[in-house]
Design a protein around this motif. Structure first.
Motif, PDB file in Angstrom:
ATOM      1  N   SER A 161      42.637  48.068  50.609  1.00 48.99           N
ATOM      2  CA  SER A 161      42.723  46.877  49.770  1.00 48.99           C
ATOM      3  C   SER A 161      41.610  45.909  50.139  1.00 48.99           C
ATOM      4  N   ALA A 162      41.234  45.051  49.198  1.00 47.96           N
ATOM      5  CA  ALA A 162      40.211  44.036  49.447  1.00 47.96           C
ATOM      6  C   ALA A 162      40.585  42.747  48.731  1.00 47.96           C
ATOM      7  N   ILE A 163      40.263  41.627  49.369  1.00 45.92           N
ATOM      8  CA  ILE A 163      40.474  40.312  48.763  1.00 45.92           C
ATOM      9  C   ILE A 163      39.212  39.486  48.925  1.00 45.92           C
ATOM     10  N   SER A 164      38.894  38.696  47.937  1.00 49.04           N
ATOM     11  CA  SER A 164      37.797  37.734  48.004  1.00 49.04           C
ATOM     12  C   SER A 164      38.375  36.333  47.876  1.00 49.04           C
ATOM     13  N   PHE A 165      37.866  35.401  48.663  1.00 49.51           N
ATOM     14  CA  PHE A 165      38.361  34.025  48.627  1.00 49.51           C
ATOM     15  C   PHE A 165      37.287  33.088  49.155  1.00 49.51           C
ATOM     16  N   ILE A 166      37.482  31.790  48.898  1.00 46.78           N
ATOM     17  CA  ILE A 166      36.515  30.786  49.330  1.00 46.78           C
ATOM     18  C   ILE A 166      37.017  30.140  50.614  1.00 46.78           C
ATOM     19  N   VAL A 167      36.150  30.056  51.593  1.00 48.52           N
ATOM     20  CA  VAL A 167      36.494  29.491  52.897  1.00 48.52           C
ATOM     21  C   VAL A 167      36.466  27.963  52.821  1.00 48.52           C
ATOM     22  N   GLY A 168      37.465  27.325  53.433  1.00 52.84           N
ATOM     23  CA  GLY A 168      37.482  25.867  53.498  1.00 52.84           C
ATOM     24  C   GLY A 168      37.981  25.213  52.232  1.00 52.84           C
ATOM     25  N   ASP A 169      37.551  23.991  52.007  1.00 54.04           N
ATOM     26  CA  ASP A 169      38.075  23.186  50.904  1.00 54.04           C
ATOM     27  C   ASP A 169      37.196  23.196  49.655  1.00 54.04           C
ATOM     28  N   SER A 170      35.959  23.664  49.774  1.00 55.61           N
ATOM     29  CA  SER A 170      35.062  23.664  48.609  1.00 55.61           C
ATOM     30  C   SER A 170      35.516  24.703  47.593  1.00 55.61           C
ATOM     31  N   ARG A 171      35.208  24.456  46.346  1.00 56.41           N
ATOM     32  CA  ARG A 171      35.529  25.404  45.277  1.00 56.41           C
ATOM     33  C   ARG A 171      34.342  25.522  44.319  1.00 56.41           C
ATOM     34  N   PRO A 172      33.248  26.173  44.739  1.00 48.83           N
ATOM     35  CA  PRO A 172      32.098  26.340  43.844  1.00 48.83           C
ATOM     36  C   PRO A 172      32.514  27.069  42.558  1.00 48.83           C
ATOM     37  N   PRO A 173      32.252  26.491  41.393  1.00 49.29           N
ATOM     38  CA  PRO A 173      32.728  27.080  40.141  1.00 49.29           C
ATOM     39  C   PRO A 173      32.300  28.534  39.944  1.00 49.29           C
ATOM     40  N   GLU A 174      31.053  28.862  40.314  1.00 46.79           N
ATOM     41  CA  GLU A 174      30.583  30.236  40.140  1.00 46.79           C
ATOM     42  C   GLU A 174      31.413  31.205  40.965  1.00 46.79           C
ATOM     43  N   SER A 175      31.754  30.792  42.191  1.00 47.65           N
ATOM     44  CA  SER A 175      32.550  31.655  43.063  1.00 47.65           C
ATOM     45  C   SER A 175      33.966  31.822  42.532  1.00 47.65           C
ATOM     46  N   VAL A 176      34.547  30.726  42.063  1.00 48.44           N
ATOM     47  CA  VAL A 176      35.893  30.795  41.487  1.00 48.44           C
ATOM     48  C   VAL A 176      35.913  31.758  40.304  1.00 48.44           C
ATOM     49  N   ALA A 177      34.890  31.683  39.445  1.00 51.39           N
ATOM     50  CA  ALA A 177      34.828  32.542  38.259  1.00 51.39           C
ATOM     51  C   ALA A 177      34.650  34.007  38.643  1.00 51.39           C
ATOM     52  N   LEU A 178      33.817  34.271  39.627  1.00 45.67           N
ATOM     53  CA  LEU A 178      33.593  35.651  40.078  1.00 45.67           C
ATOM     54  C   LEU A 178      34.887  36.277  40.569  1.00 45.67           C
ATOM     55  N   ILE A 179      35.566  35.571  41.439  1.00 45.53           N
ATOM     56  CA  ILE A 179      36.805  36.094  42.012  1.00 45.53           C
ATOM     57  C   ILE A 179      37.839  36.328  40.913  1.00 45.53           C
ATOM     58  N   ALA A 180      37.977  35.357  40.020  1.00 44.44           N
ATOM     59  CA  ALA A 180      38.961  35.475  38.944  1.00 44.44           C
ATOM     60  C   ALA A 180      38.682  36.680  38.055  1.00 44.44           C
ATOM     61  N   ALA A 181      37.403  36.948  37.786  1.00 42.75           N
ATOM     62  CA  ALA A 181      37.047  38.083  36.934  1.00 42.75           C
ATOM     63  C   ALA A 181      37.450  39.401  37.575  1.00 42.75           C
ATOM     64  N   THR A 182      37.208  39.548  38.877  1.00 50.33           N
ATOM     65  CA  THR A 182      37.588  40.805  39.535  1.00 50.33           C
ATOM     66  C   THR A 182      39.108  40.952  39.585  1.00 50.33           C
ATOM     67  N   GLU A 183      39.821  39.853  39.753  1.00 46.94           N
ATOM     68  CA  GLU A 183      41.288  39.926  39.789  1.00 46.94           C
ATOM     69  C   GLU A 183      41.852  40.301  38.419  1.00 46.94           C
ATOM     70  N   ARG A 184      41.272  39.733  37.351  1.00 52.56           N
ATOM     71  CA  ARG A 184      41.713  40.096  36.001  1.00 52.56           C
ATOM     72  C   ARG A 184      41.407  41.562  35.706  1.00 52.56           C
ATOM     73  N   ALA A 185      40.232  42.000  36.128  1.00 47.40           N
ATOM     74  CA  ALA A 185      39.840  43.391  35.906  1.00 47.40           C
ATOM     75  C   ALA A 185      40.757  44.342  36.666  1.00 47.40           C
ATOM     76  N   LEU A 186      41.129  43.956  37.879  1.00 45.46           N
ATOM     77  CA  LEU A 186      42.044  44.786  38.659  1.00 45.46           C
ATOM     78  C   LEU A 186      43.395  44.882  37.954  1.00 45.46           C
ATOM     79  N   ASP A 187      43.901  43.762  37.459  1.00 46.05           N
ATOM     80  CA  ASP A 187      45.172  43.766  36.717  1.00 46.05           C
ATOM     81  C   ASP A 187      45.084  44.685  35.499  1.00 46.05           C
ATOM     82  N   ALA A 188      43.950  44.635  34.801  1.00 47.53           N
ATOM     83  CA  ALA A 188      43.787  45.466  33.601  1.00 47.53           C
ATOM     84  C   ALA A 188      43.733  46.944  33.964  1.00 47.53           C
TER      85      ALA A 188
END
Length: 260
Positions: A112-139
């Motif tokens: 298994s693998a997980i991607s996440f952002i370290v600390g309190d920052s939430r760079p929009p590009e990183s959030v979008a990348l992670i979300a896309a892989t999670e949606r693709a995995l669900d599909a």
């Protein structure tokens, strides 16, 4: 080789999968700014050994690597996406970290693998990348059912990644898993439905959509293992091991509390 697991082996797969998920969630909680990647590797080693399991990575020595991997977990940061060799690096706030873990226990492996952002920052590009892989995995999981084919999974994953605007690399993807970590069939992260091996109950698969923000080209670090985006863009990777059942797909790499 393609293995079809027995009921007893599937029961063991669930135990192994829960262990993998529990370790990943523990490491995620501990992965704060200032933490060294080598500490993460050490923590993974301790948890694997304490549970009486074995790392699938320490002695892993495929043709594309440089010697044995020699570590217990893959730690890929920012532009690194696959096979990140743990190194002397201190995590910073806003880093995009991928942890990829494969363990064997009782003769059955889970990955298994997980991607996440370290600390309190939430760079929009990183959030979008992670979300896309999670949606693709669900599909991909939703497409995995008895009688479906590998191409159905690949097409489901690829459609999500492409719709999100990301190029798709097919060199590395999902795979069969069982008594060993990597088995047939190969599961590309894009493809055509109605093609490839037909799924059967008892089949164990690791599905792993991964993307790079603006390229499909990989480059290899001097360490001979870590794969990075050719442009230096950020990356993300999400993975579950699933079992094909009579009714569909069962995710076996869920934390124990999630099973409850």
């Amino acid at each position: 080789m393609i293995e079809i697991l027995t009921a007893a082996e599937l029961a063991q797969a669930r135990e192994t999968g829960a262990l993998v998920a529990d370790i990943l969630q523990t490491l995620k909680r501990r992965s704060a700014p200032g933490v060294n990647l080598l500490d993460i590797d050490s923590w993974a080693r301790t948890m694997i050994i304490e549970d009486g399991a074995m790392s699938c990575y320490v002695d892993y020595e495929p043709s594309f690597g440089r010697g044995a991997f020699g570590h217990y977990i893959c730690t890929s940061v920012n532009d690194a996406v696959l096979h990140g060799l743990p190194r002397d690096y201190l995590l910073a706030d806003g880093d995009l970290l991928t942890l990829d873990l494969a363990v064997s226990k009782g003769g059955v492996a889970a990955d298994s693998a997980i991607s996440f952002i370290v600390g309190d920052s939430r760079p929009p590009e990183s959030v979008a990348l992670i979300a896309a892989t999670e949606r693709a995995l669900d599909a991909g999981i939703a497409a995995a059912r008895p009688g479906a084919q590998i191409g159905d999974i690949s097409a489901a994953i690829g459609s999500i990644l492409s719709e999100a605007g990301y190029p798709v690399n097919t060199l590395f993807g999902g795979h069969g898993i069982g008594s060993t970590m990597h088995q047939d069939p190969h599961i590309p992260n894009t493809g055509r439905p109605g093609r490839g091996y037909r799924l059967r109950p008892g089949l164990l698969l690791a599905l792993e959509p991964w993307v790079m923000a603006d390229t499909a080209e990989l480059v290899t670090d001097a360490d001979g293992w870590t794969l990075r985006s050719a442009t230096g863009c950020r990356t993300a990777h999400s993975e579950h091991t699933i079992a094909i059942t009579e009714d569909g797909a069962e995710i076996i790499t869920l934390p124990r509390q999630a099973h409850g």
